[in-house]
Every structure is written in structure tokens, then in C-alpha cells.
Write a protein that holds these residues in place. Sequence first.
Motif, PDB file in Angstrom:
ATOM      1  N   THR A 250       0.842  -1.210   0.000  1.00 57.21           N
ATOM      2  CA  THR A 250       0.000   0.000   0.000  1.00 57.21           C
ATOM      3  C   THR A 250       0.871   1.253   0.000  1.00 57.21           C
ATOM      4  OG1 THR A 250      -1.811  -1.105   1.122  1.00 57.21           O
ATOM      5  CG2 THR A 250      -1.692   1.289   1.387  1.00 57.21           C
ATOM      6  N   GLU A 251       1.899   1.235   0.833  1.00 52.75           N
ATOM      7  CA  GLU A 251       2.767   2.414   0.887  1.00 52.75           C
ATOM      8  C   GLU A 251       3.542   2.574  -0.432  1.00 52.75           C
ATOM      9  OE1 GLU A 251       5.379   2.604   4.274  1.00 52.75           O
ATOM     10  OE2 GLU A 251       6.335   4.440   3.517  1.00 52.75           O
ATOM     11  N   ALA A 252       4.025   1.443  -0.983  1.00 55.01           N
ATOM     12  CA  ALA A 252       4.747   1.522  -2.262  1.00 55.01           C
ATOM     13  C   ALA A 252       3.833   2.087  -3.343  1.00 55.01           C
ATOM     14  CB  ALA A 252       5.257   0.133  -2.657  1.00 55.01           C
ATOM     15  N   ALA A 253       2.568   1.623  -3.375  1.00 52.43           N
ATOM     16  CA  ALA A 253       1.622   2.099  -4.391  1.00 52.43           C
ATOM     17  C   ALA A 253       1.311   3.585  -4.169  1.00 52.43           C
ATOM     18  CB  ALA A 253       0.342   1.272  -4.337  1.00 52.43           C
ATOM     19  N   HIS A 254       1.161   3.957  -2.915  1.00 56.24           N
ATOM     20  CA  HIS A 254       0.854   5.347  -2.579  1.00 56.24           C
ATOM     21  C   HIS A 254       1.976   6.275  -3.074  1.00 56.24           C
ATOM     22  CE1 HIS A 254      -1.095   8.427  -0.115  1.00 56.24           C
ATOM     23  NE2 HIS A 254       0.122   8.796   0.248  1.00 56.24           N
ATOM     24  N   LEU A 268       3.378   0.520 -10.879  1.00 49.11           N
ATOM     25  CA  LEU A 268       2.063   0.286 -10.265  1.00 49.11           C
ATOM     26  C   LEU A 268       1.350  -0.896 -10.922  1.00 49.11           C
ATOM     27  CD1 LEU A 268       0.628   3.870  -9.746  1.00 49.11           C
ATOM     28  CD2 LEU A 268       0.743   2.073  -8.009  1.00 49.11           C
ATOM     29  N   ARG A 269       1.499  -0.985 -12.234  1.00 48.32           N
ATOM     30  CA  ARG A 269       0.853  -2.081 -12.958  1.00 48.32           C
ATOM     31  C   ARG A 269       1.363  -3.440 -12.444  1.00 48.32           C
ATOM     32  NH1 ARG A 269      -1.486  -3.351 -18.034  1.00 48.32           N
ATOM     33  NH2 ARG A 269      -0.602  -5.262 -18.818  1.00 48.32           N
ATOM     34  N   GLN A 270       2.647  -3.497 -12.102  1.00 52.15           N
ATOM     35  CA  GLN A 270       3.191  -4.761 -11.580  1.00 52.15           C
ATOM     36  C   GLN A 270       2.620  -5.048 -10.188  1.00 52.15           C
ATOM     37  OE1 GLN A 270       4.131  -5.095 -14.865  1.00 52.15           O
ATOM     38  NE2 GLN A 270       5.052  -6.798 -13.784  1.00 52.15           N
ATOM     39  N   LEU A 271       2.426  -3.987  -9.404  1.00 47.23           N
ATOM     40  CA  LEU A 271       1.807  -4.202  -8.085  1.00 47.23           C
ATOM     41  C   LEU A 271       0.373  -4.693  -8.260  1.00 47.23           C
ATOM     42  CD1 LEU A 271       3.128  -1.110  -6.060  1.00 47.23           C
ATOM     43  CD2 LEU A 271       3.951  -3.466  -5.976  1.00 47.23           C
ATOM     44  N   ARG A 274       0.393  -8.319  -8.769  1.00 52.64           N
ATOM     45  CA  ARG A 274       0.571  -8.994  -7.476  1.00 52.64           C
ATOM     46  C   ARG A 274      -0.791  -9.131  -6.781  1.00 52.64           C
ATOM     47  NH1 ARG A 274       1.715  -7.413  -2.348  1.00 52.64           N
ATOM     48  NH2 ARG A 274       3.018  -8.881  -1.183  1.00 52.64           N
ATOM     49  N   ASP A 275      -1.545  -8.045  -6.732  1.00 53.23           N
ATOM     50  CA  ASP A 275      -2.881  -8.097  -6.118  1.00 53.23           C
ATOM     51  C   ASP A 275      -3.788  -9.058  -6.878  1.00 53.23           C
ATOM     52  OD1 ASP A 275      -2.055  -6.235  -4.294  1.00 53.23           O
ATOM     53  OD2 ASP A 275      -3.503  -4.687  -4.838  1.00 53.23           O
ATOM     54  N   PHE A 276      -3.660  -9.043  -8.202  1.00 52.26           N
ATOM     55  CA  PHE A 276      -4.493  -9.921  -9.044  1.00 52.26           C
ATOM     56  C   PHE A 276      -4.286 -11.390  -8.659  1.00 52.26           C
ATOM     57  CE2 PHE A 276      -4.635 -12.462 -13.058  1.00 52.26           C
ATOM     58  CZ  PHE A 276      -5.986 -12.352 -13.336  1.00 52.26           C
ATOM     59  N   HIS A 277      -3.019 -11.806  -8.546  1.00 49.39           N
ATOM     60  CA  HIS A 277      -2.749 -13.198  -8.202  1.00 49.39           C
ATOM     61  C   HIS A 277      -3.213 -13.502  -6.775  1.00 49.39           C
ATOM     62  CE1 HIS A 277      -0.895 -14.101 -11.908  1.00 49.39           C
ATOM     63  NE2 HIS A 277       0.184 -13.390 -11.731  1.00 49.39           N
ATOM     64  N   HIS A 278      -3.111 -12.526  -5.894  1.00 51.43           N
ATOM     65  CA  HIS A 278      -3.555 -12.761  -4.515  1.00 51.43           C
ATOM     66  C   HIS A 278      -5.071 -12.940  -4.452  1.00 51.43           C
ATOM     67  CE1 HIS A 278       0.518 -11.742  -3.344  1.00 51.43           C
ATOM     68  NE2 HIS A 278       0.236 -12.123  -2.112  1.00 51.43           N
ATOM     69  N   GLN A 279      -5.820 -12.103  -5.202  1.00 51.40           N
ATOM     70  CA  GLN A 279      -7.278 -12.260  -5.145  1.00 51.40           C
ATOM     71  C   GLN A 279      -7.690 -13.579  -5.772  1.00 51.40           C
ATOM     72  OE1 GLN A 279      -9.849 -11.389  -8.023  1.00 51.40           O
ATOM     73  NE2 GLN A 279      -8.138 -11.872  -9.368  1.00 51.40           N
TER      74      GLN A 279
END
Length: 458
Positions: A250-254, A268-271, A274-279
Amino acid sequence: MADGVSIALLTCDLRVHDNPGLHAAAREGARVVPLFVLDDAVRAAGFVPPNRAAFLADCLADLDRSLRDRGGSLLVLRGDAVAQTVRLAKALGGAQVHVAEGVSGFAQHREQRLLAALGQQLTVHQAVSTTVAPGLLLPTGRDHYAVFGAYHRRWLLAERRKPLPAPRKLTLPQLPFPGLDMTAVRARLAKAGRPAPGLMAGGETAGRQRLRAWLGSGAVDDYPRLQDDLNADGTSRLSPYLHFGCLSATEAAHRATREGSPGADAFLRQLAWRDFHHQLLAARPDCARSDYRTRQDHWRVDPAELDAWRTGRTGYPLVDAGMRQLLHEGWMHNRARMVTASFLSKTLYLDWRSGAEHFLRHLVDGDVANNQLNWQWVAGTGTDTRPNRVLNPLRQAERFDPQGDYVRRWVPELAQLPGAAVHRPWQLPAADRAGLDYPQPLVALDESLARFRRARGR
Ligand code: FAD
């Protein structure tokens, strides 16, 4: 809440900055126990191999220092994470427990057990290891996104919490029993075995320095240009810090959003990936082992070929360079991960699980969500919309290591070969080839491509 005592059970969030569980515990409790449990079940499942054990030891020592700077310290216990947490909460007279939501089957099970034992005493915090909580963004009628593009569009517009500051002051209660000191923790983790010689140093302090260097010094500006350039090494190398949560996504994205440059957008797209695979894993924890979409594969079994791949002796220099980087650093460039994974699962047509297992054994960022689902993406059993694409290692070499420098760095046997010739040592005159201690190609690419197409019925 018992007498103002709270426990922050730290799992995938080994940090003091932007840590919702620690922050809430510090706010509500006059006294706080930051707790980490060296979980026997995680170790028994083979999930703490040498590289991640060494990195974890750094993370825990660094976290303990940061907590001590604030008046607290890290309590490290050994055993079953649930049993130890419940024991501590009881011994402290019914302390409130805070934990971060996890996505793997193991983490979900741990949460359910904690909830069953603690009930109202437990608070589970969302979006601690990801920037958007799994399950928050949903397509109509489904429990997860299966297409990255659609997810990414929603992700960009999603509301995110603001990063939280590190607690300024912490007060420990009288502890009912002692934990392991940091020397004992390090000794225990060292039993996992000798880590890779080029392993990155772990910990929140190192992770924050790396993030500052990445976003603050202009390195990220070159990211769109250098992201796939194997020799340039122009990616952030933040993945292990994100994996252990010594850096908050979250902080990195912010910070990247504030930067607002094309480089920061690409990062950001790479982050978002990461969220995509987690969901996806949160909705389908079985995908750690099972195909997300079966292609009716009857994988070949060939231990000698698998061994050649693992040790970087396939005779394809780019593949071998990636595999050797993994063994030397416990980390591999993303483009090399794609090439080596495609080579195993499509060119050799060996089960993606055997490759994913090897990666998980060595990757310092080895992560069930990112590793298994990227493997599935490459093997064509995952979310790739072109599941039968095959990455030709020679064409990949021409594009992403055109001068051959990446190969020369990681395959010393070929270090004398000039320029792009390093990618095709079999084309050398016989006399020059004779002196090389380097194998002939394991398979012919055109034959293996035909075999793969037949297997996939194309
Ligand atoms: P950067 O390019 O700087 O990207 C920034 C961050 O975005 C990364 O730190 C990572 O957290 C995230 N990210 C980047 N690419 C991806 C991706 N494709 N999927 C998910 N997140 C991504 N990543 C892991 O963190 N753990 C793994 O176990 C893992 N296994 C992989 C296995 C295969 C076969 C493949 C193809 C990719 C795998 N990845 C994994 C994704 C990716 O290769 C790494 O995250 C990336 O190389 C880490 O380097 P970096 O931090 O410099 O990335």
C-alpha cells in the motif's frame, strides 16, 4: 479487552510502518505484545528453505530493533501459531489479538482456527499485504477476476487506505513466559541450511532504503525501457521485501501514485499483477496445486531433463543463465523466470508443478500466490488469454539479451564467446566447441514445439 493488553500477531507484515494490526493494537492497548511464531507446520511443509530462512532472520532482527527503538520488542515463540497465540492471550488475561488477512489455504485455515478459539477477541485486518483486499473488486456474478486487464482497470480506480505511520511509542506488559532471543532465532533458522551466496539482506530498514532509491532517485523513470532488459537489471528488486511484508505494498503504491510518471505507472501495474494473483488464490486456494484451467495435459516425466533444467545445464544459454542466477542469488529476473518456466512446461513439456516447486525452494520472494499462478500463466493452465504461446529461448535471447552480457555473467563456461554468439555455442567451429565444458542442447526446439502442439491438440 483485558486490562488494555493487545497482541499483534505478525505474519506477512514484518514491519512497523503502515502495519494496520500493530497500529490498531498500539492504539487500543495501553500495552502491546508484537508476536511472531516460528510455526512448525510452515517449516514441516518445506516453506522455510535456506534463502527465505536467512532473509526471515534478518527481518525479525530488524523488526525487533525497530520495536525496541519505540520501547517495545518482538516476542518470538516456537510451535503452532494458533496454539501459541491463544496461550499468550489467555496468560495475559484475555488480550485482544490482531492479525493480517492471508490468502493462501494455510493462512485462511490459521485465521479460521484463531477465530474459533478467540471469537470476539480477534480482529482480522484487510489489505495488509496487498493494496486492495482480495474479494473487494469483483466482476458481476463471480468471486474473483480471471482476466488481468479488466481487474487492472478496476484496480486503478479502487479506493485505498492511506499508509499508517509507525507507532511512536510502545509499552510491553509483563510477559508471562519468555520467548527466543534473536541469537536463538537466527540459530534456529540457520538450521534450514546454507543460503545462496548472493542473497539480498532482509528487513524493513533495507526494504525502505531500496524503495527510496527506486522511487526517489529516478531509477523508476527507466523502468518502462529497461524492465525486460536482462543485463540492465533495471527492476526494483522489491519482491522479497513485499513478500515478507517488511515493505507495505500500500505504501509503495501510494508513493508511486504520488510520483505520477510513466515509470511509476508501469511499476504500479506490476503491483496490480501482485494483487491480481492474490485475489485469485484467495478465491481458489486449490490452485496452489491444481490447474486453474485444465488443458488435459499428460505431462512427460523425465528426471534427467528436470535435473538439467534445475542445475542450468540444458544447453540453451539463456535458460541456463536464469537458472544459475536463481541458484546464486535466490532471485531471478522476471523475463528469465518466464523463459525458464516456458522452457520447462512447454519445450520440455514437464509438469509446471515440478518447476514451481524448485522455484519455491530457492526464490527468496517465493510466494504461493505469485509463484504458482505465474507458473500456471506461463504453462497455459492459468489466466493467460493465449495459453499455447511458447517462448523460444533463442528469440527471447535476441530481444532481451542482444549482446549476450547476461549469459556471460551467469554461465562462466561461455564467458569467452563474443556478443550474441554466446547464445548459440553449437554453431562454433568444432575445434572451439571441443574446449567448452558446456552441454549440447537438450532438445531440438522445432521438434519439441511440434510435440507440445500435438499434446495440446493444435
Ligand atoms: P518489479 O518489476 O520491480 O515489480 C515490482 C513488484 O511487482 C514486484 O516486486 C512484485 O511484487 C510485483 N510483480 C512484478 N511482476 C509480477 C508478476 N508477474 N506477478 C505478480 N507480481 C508481480 N513474484 C514473486 O513475488 N514471488 C514469486 O514466487 C514469483 N514467482 C514467479 C514465477 C514465475 C514463473 C514468473 C514468470 C514470475 C514470478 N514472480 C514471482 C513474478 C515476478 O517475476 C517477480 O515478482 C519479479 O521478478 C520481482 O522482481 P522485482 O521486485 O524487481 O519486480
